[in-house]
Design a protein around this motif. Structure first.
Motif, PDB file in Angstrom:
ATOM      1  N   MET A 137       0.846  -1.182   0.000  1.00 32.65           N
ATOM      2  CA  MET A 137       0.000   0.000   0.000  1.00 32.65           C
ATOM      3  C   MET A 137       0.887   1.239   0.000  1.00 32.65           C
ATOM      4  O   MET A 137       1.857   1.316   0.723  1.00 32.65           O
ATOM      5  CB  MET A 137      -0.890  -0.013   1.232  1.00 32.65           C
ATOM      6  N   THR A 138       0.544   2.242  -0.823  1.00 32.09           N
ATOM      7  CA  THR A 138       1.353   3.440  -0.917  1.00 32.09           C
ATOM      8  C   THR A 138       0.801   4.526  -0.020  1.00 32.09           C
ATOM      9  O   THR A 138      -0.380   4.556   0.305  1.00 32.09           O
ATOM     10  CB  THR A 138       1.396   3.961  -2.368  1.00 32.09           C
ATOM     11  N   ASP A 139       1.666   5.432   0.372  1.00 28.51           N
ATOM     12  CA  ASP A 139       1.278   6.550   1.214  1.00 28.51           C
ATOM     13  C   ASP A 139       0.621   7.609   0.341  1.00 28.51           C
ATOM     14  O   ASP A 139       1.255   8.174  -0.544  1.00 28.51           O
ATOM     15  CB  ASP A 139       2.520   7.116   1.907  1.00 28.51           C
ATOM     16  N   ALA A 140      -0.661   7.893   0.580  1.00 34.76           N
ATOM     17  CA  ALA A 140      -1.410   8.845  -0.234  1.00 34.76           C
ATOM     18  C   ALA A 140      -0.800  10.234  -0.197  1.00 34.76           C
ATOM     19  O   ALA A 140      -0.876  10.974  -1.173  1.00 34.76           O
ATOM     20  CB  ALA A 140      -2.870   8.896   0.218  1.00 34.76           C
ATOM     21  N   ALA A 141      -0.167  10.601   0.914  1.00 43.39           N
ATOM     22  CA  ALA A 141       0.425  11.929   1.020  1.00 43.39           C
ATOM     23  C   ALA A 141       1.623  12.094   0.097  1.00 43.39           C
ATOM     24  O   ALA A 141       1.956  13.203  -0.299  1.00 43.39           O
ATOM     25  CB  ALA A 141       0.829  12.208   2.460  1.00 43.39           C
ATOM     26  N   SER A 142       2.283  10.986  -0.275  1.00 38.67           N
ATOM     27  CA  SER A 142       3.459  11.080  -1.140  1.00 38.67           C
ATOM     28  C   SER A 142       3.103  11.063  -2.622  1.00 38.67           C
ATOM     29  O   SER A 142       3.959  11.323  -3.458  1.00 38.67           O
ATOM     30  CB  SER A 142       4.430   9.950  -0.821  1.00 38.67           C
ATOM     31  N   GLU A 143       1.883  10.760  -2.956  1.00 41.09           N
ATOM     32  CA  GLU A 143       1.465  10.722  -4.351  1.00 41.09           C
ATOM     33  C   GLU A 143       1.040  12.109  -4.815  1.00 41.09           C
ATOM     34  O   GLU A 143       0.422  12.855  -4.063  1.00 41.09           O
ATOM     35  CB  GLU A 143       0.302   9.748  -4.527  1.00 41.09           C
ATOM     36  N   PRO A 144       1.355  12.472  -6.064  1.00 44.51           N
ATOM     37  CA  PRO A 144       0.947  13.789  -6.560  1.00 44.51           C
ATOM     38  C   PRO A 144      -0.575  13.873  -6.687  1.00 44.51           C
ATOM     39  O   PRO A 144      -1.225  12.879  -7.034  1.00 44.51           O
ATOM     40  CB  PRO A 144       1.632  13.897  -7.916  1.00 44.51           C
ATOM     41  N   PRO A 145      -1.153  15.052  -6.442  1.00 40.27           N
ATOM     42  CA  PRO A 145      -2.607  15.193  -6.516  1.00 40.27           C
ATOM     43  C   PRO A 145      -3.141  15.163  -7.949  1.00 40.27           C
ATOM     44  O   PRO A 145      -4.316  14.919  -8.173  1.00 40.27           O
ATOM     45  CB  PRO A 145      -2.875  16.543  -5.848  1.00 40.27           C
ATOM     46  N   VAL A 146      -2.257  15.427  -8.923  1.00 41.01           N
ATOM     47  CA  VAL A 146      -2.630  15.351 -10.340  1.00 41.01           C
ATOM     48  C   VAL A 146      -1.510  14.612 -11.066  1.00 41.01           C
ATOM     49  O   VAL A 146      -0.343  14.970 -10.942  1.00 41.01           O
ATOM     50  CB  VAL A 146      -2.809  16.750 -10.975  1.00 41.01           C
TER      51      VAL A 146
ATOM     52  N   LEU B 145      -4.456  14.478 -17.974  1.00 39.68           N
ATOM     53  CA  LEU B 145      -4.438  14.964 -16.602  1.00 39.68           C
ATOM     54  C   LEU B 145      -5.390  14.083 -15.806  1.00 39.68           C
ATOM     55  O   LEU B 145      -6.567  13.990 -16.133  1.00 39.68           O
ATOM     56  CB  LEU B 145      -4.900  16.423 -16.538  1.00 39.68           C
ATOM     57  N   GLU B 146      -4.865  13.425 -14.783  1.00 42.60           N
ATOM     58  CA  GLU B 146      -5.693  12.553 -13.959  1.00 42.60           C
ATOM     59  C   GLU B 146      -5.726  13.086 -12.534  1.00 42.60           C
ATOM     60  O   GLU B 146      -4.702  13.166 -11.860  1.00 42.60           O
ATOM     61  CB  GLU B 146      -5.163  11.118 -13.952  1.00 42.60           C
ATOM     62  N   LEU B 147      -6.906  13.489 -12.093  1.00 39.28           N
ATOM     63  CA  LEU B 147      -7.075  13.938 -10.712  1.00 39.28           C
ATOM     64  C   LEU B 147      -6.840  12.729  -9.822  1.00 39.28           C
ATOM     65  O   LEU B 147      -7.403  11.662 -10.046  1.00 39.28           O
ATOM     66  CB  LEU B 147      -8.481  14.506 -10.511  1.00 39.28           C
ATOM     67  N   ASN B 148      -6.007  12.893  -8.786  1.00 40.33           N
ATOM     68  CA  ASN B 148      -5.536  11.742  -8.027  1.00 40.33           C
ATOM     69  C   ASN B 148      -5.856  11.871  -6.529  1.00 40.33           C
ATOM     70  O   ASN B 148      -4.988  11.723  -5.675  1.00 40.33           O
ATOM     71  CB  ASN B 148      -4.020  11.587  -8.252  1.00 40.33           C
ATOM     72  N   ARG B 149      -7.114  12.153  -6.226  1.00 33.92           N
ATOM     73  CA  ARG B 149      -7.579  12.187  -4.829  1.00 33.92           C
ATOM     74  C   ARG B 149      -8.879  11.394  -4.742  1.00 33.92           C
ATOM     75  O   ARG B 149      -9.940  11.927  -4.436  1.00 33.92           O
ATOM     76  CB  ARG B 149      -7.841  13.630  -4.386  1.00 33.92           C
ATOM     77  N   PRO B 150      -8.834  10.097  -5.021  1.00 27.42           N
ATOM     78  CA  PRO B 150     -10.075   9.321  -5.079  1.00 27.42           C
ATOM     79  C   PRO B 150     -10.844   9.283  -3.766  1.00 27.42           C
ATOM     80  O   PRO B 150     -12.073   9.210  -3.780  1.00 27.42           O
ATOM     81  CB  PRO B 150      -9.615   7.926  -5.500  1.00 27.42           C
ATOM     82  N   ARG B 151     -10.154   9.355  -2.633  1.00 27.27           N
ATOM     83  CA  ARG B 151     -10.870   9.336  -1.351  1.00 27.27           C
ATOM     84  C   ARG B 151     -11.730  10.575  -1.156  1.00 27.27           C
ATOM     85  O   ARG B 151     -12.693  10.552  -0.397  1.00 27.27           O
ATOM     86  CB  ARG B 151      -9.884   9.205  -0.191  1.00 27.27           C
ATOM     87  N   ALA B 152     -11.361  11.668  -1.830  1.00 22.45           N
ATOM     88  CA  ALA B 152     -12.127  12.921  -1.751  1.00 22.45           C
ATOM     89  C   ALA B 152     -12.949  13.126  -3.020  1.00 22.45           C
ATOM     90  O   ALA B 152     -13.320  14.253  -3.343  1.00 22.45           O
ATOM     91  CB  ALA B 152     -11.183  14.096  -1.538  1.00 22.45           C
ATOM     92  N   LEU B 153     -13.231  12.032  -3.743  1.00 21.65           N
ATOM     93  CA  LEU B 153     -13.939  12.093  -5.034  1.00 21.65           C
ATOM     94  C   LEU B 153     -13.259  13.039  -6.005  1.00 21.65           C
ATOM     95  O   LEU B 153     -13.891  13.670  -6.837  1.00 21.65           O
ATOM     96  CB  LEU B 153     -15.403  12.489  -4.833  1.00 21.65           C
ATOM     97  N   ASN B 154     -11.936  13.166  -5.862  1.00 21.46           N
ATOM     98  CA  ASN B 154     -11.121  14.002  -6.734  1.00 21.46           C
ATOM     99  C   ASN B 154     -11.550  15.468  -6.730  1.00 21.46           C
ATOM    100  O   ASN B 154     -11.356  16.179  -7.711  1.00 21.46           O
ATOM    101  CB  ASN B 154     -11.072  13.427  -8.153  1.00 21.46           C
TER     102      ASN B 154
ATOM    103  N   LEU C  23     -11.321  19.254  -6.320  1.00 22.99           N
ATOM    104  CA  LEU C  23     -10.151  20.102  -6.527  1.00 22.99           C
ATOM    105  C   LEU C  23      -9.762  20.848  -5.262  1.00 22.99           C
ATOM    106  O   LEU C  23     -10.619  21.312  -4.511  1.00 22.99           O
ATOM    107  CB  LEU C  23     -10.429  21.121  -7.629  1.00 22.99           C
ATOM    108  N   ASN C  24      -8.454  20.983  -5.059  1.00 22.12           N
ATOM    109  CA  ASN C  24      -7.930  21.861  -4.023  1.00 22.12           C
ATOM    110  C   ASN C  24      -6.969  22.828  -4.707  1.00 22.12           C
ATOM    111  O   ASN C  24      -6.721  22.736  -5.918  1.00 22.12           O
ATOM    112  CB  ASN C  24      -7.270  21.070  -2.888  1.00 22.12           C
ATOM    113  N   LEU C  25      -6.416  23.766  -3.955  1.00 18.30           N
ATOM    114  CA  LEU C  25      -5.575  24.803  -4.549  1.00 18.30           C
ATOM    115  C   LEU C  25      -4.349  24.229  -5.249  1.00 18.30           C
ATOM    116  O   LEU C  25      -3.995  24.675  -6.352  1.00 18.30           O
ATOM    117  CB  LEU C  25      -5.161  25.819  -3.485  1.00 18.30           C
ATOM    118  N   ASP C  26      -3.699  23.236  -4.654  1.00 20.83           N
ATOM    119  CA  ASP C  26      -2.531  22.619  -5.300  1.00 20.83           C
ATOM    120  C   ASP C  26      -2.899  22.021  -6.651  1.00 20.83           C
ATOM    121  O   ASP C  26      -2.160  22.160  -7.626  1.00 20.83           O
ATOM    122  CB  ASP C  26      -1.928  21.533  -4.414  1.00 20.83           C
ATOM    123  N   MET C  27      -4.046  21.366  -6.711  1.00 16.82           N
ATOM    124  CA  MET C  27      -4.479  20.738  -7.962  1.00 16.82           C
ATOM    125  C   MET C  27      -4.757  21.796  -9.031  1.00 16.82           C
ATOM    126  O   MET C  27      -4.375  21.633 -10.195  1.00 16.82           O
ATOM    127  CB  MET C  27      -5.718  19.884  -7.724  1.00 16.82           C
TER     128      MET C  27
END
Length: 98
Positions: free
Chosen positions: A1-10, A21-30, A32-36
């Motif tokens: 299992m990978t650490d979600a915090a270490s994965e890029p958000p996009v 471009l793949e939104l990469n925050r599946p736990r938050a239904l992708n 958007l946040n400011l970084d994304m």
């Protein structure tokens, strides 16, 4: 299992003339946040000036994809047109003045 915090958000990739471009925050239904937004804008600005990118595909990671938002003519916009629209909409203030 990978650490979600270490994965890029996009996740940004290119395949031929396709920019992906793949939104990469599946736990938050992708959602958007400011970084994304910053990553998306920077990448779209770069691709707007790149004649080798003719199509942009935006997807969401995970089984449920992403939270839905209203879009207009996104499927027919070239990267340059999409970048110009983003710059125009980003230049507008959302704060009301008294």
């Amino acid at each position: 299992m990978t650490d979600a915090a270490s994965e890029p958000p996009v996740l940004v990739s290119r395949r031929g003339r396709l920019g992906h471009l793949e939104l990469n925050r599946p736990r938050a239904l992708n959602a958007l946040n400011l970084d994304m937004v910053r990553i998306l804008r920077q990448t779209l600005d770069e691709w707007a000036d790149d004649d080798d990118v003719s199509t942009v595909l935006l997807t969401g990671a995970g089984e449920r994809g992403s939270a839905r938002a209203a879009t207009s003519s996104a499927s027919t916009a070239t990267p340059a047109k999409a970048a110009r629209r983003a710059r125009r909409s980003g230049a507008r203030s959302t704060r009301s003045t008294p």
